[in-house]
Design a protein around this motif. Structure first.
Motif, short mmCIF file in Angstrom:
data_model
loop_
_atom_site.label_atom_id
_atom_site.label_comp_id
_atom_site.label_asym_id
_atom_site.label_seq_id
_atom_site.Cartn_x
_atom_site.Cartn_y
_atom_site.Cartn_z
N TRP A 64 38.96 38.93 30.93
CA TRP A 64 38.38 38.07 31.97
C TRP A 64 39.46 37.17 32.54
CZ3 TRP A 64 33.46 38.98 33.25
CH2 TRP A 64 32.66 39.63 32.32
N TRP A 65 39.50 37.12 33.86
CA TRP A 65 40.34 36.15 34.57
C TRP A 65 39.37 35.08 35.02
CZ3 TRP A 65 43.03 37.31 39.89
CH2 TRP A 65 43.74 36.19 40.30
N GLU A 66 39.34 34.01 34.29
CA GLU A 66 38.35 32.98 34.53
C GLU A 66 38.88 31.95 35.53
OE1 GLU A 66 36.27 31.65 30.98
OE2 GLU A 66 37.30 33.24 29.90
N LEU A 77 35.51 43.02 39.91
CA LEU A 77 35.51 43.75 38.65
C LEU A 77 36.25 45.06 38.82
CD1 LEU A 77 34.31 44.16 35.74
CD2 LEU A 77 32.41 45.32 36.87
#
Length: 114
Positions: A64-66, A77
């Motif tokens: 995840w690239w938060e 995605l």
């Protein structure tokens, strides 16, 4: 300064993993040493980028690239896999994973924030 590596460097790292000297094909089946090496590589590449990695109960890994500020907006995605079919070709497996990581790098370089 970014510690991420370019696509070509990532691809060079991946090229020998699981390759058969006899056939030239790849053997990166789930739960083999080659696939384990790829999973470790993925974790290291994600860590370089500050991505959060989660592993589910059957071993699927998701990075995840938060955003720096949580939002409810839509995101992007991408998905792929590290394993291959028996005696698969060079592009069966981690090509999509390396491409996704390179895409994250490009988006960051262009100032995109999720």
């Amino acid at each position: 300064m970014s510690t991420a590596r370019g696509f070509e460097e990532m691809w060079r790292d991946l090229a020998p993993v699981g390759r058969s000297a006899a056939s030239g094909g790849y053997f990166r089946q789930p739960w083999t040493s080659a696939e384990g090496e790829l999973r470790a590589w993925f974790g290291e590449e994600c860590a370089r980028r500050g991505l959060t990695v989660e592993t589910d109960g059957i071993g699927n890994q998701v990075a995840w690239w938060e955003p720096s500020t949580p939002t409810s907006e839509q995101g992007v995605l991408t998905g792929s896999h590290l394993d291959s079919v028996l005696d698969g070709g060079a592009y069966d497996g981690p090509l999509g994973v390396a491409s996704a990581l390179a895409a994250v790098d490009t988006l960051r370089e262009r100032g995109f924030e999720p």
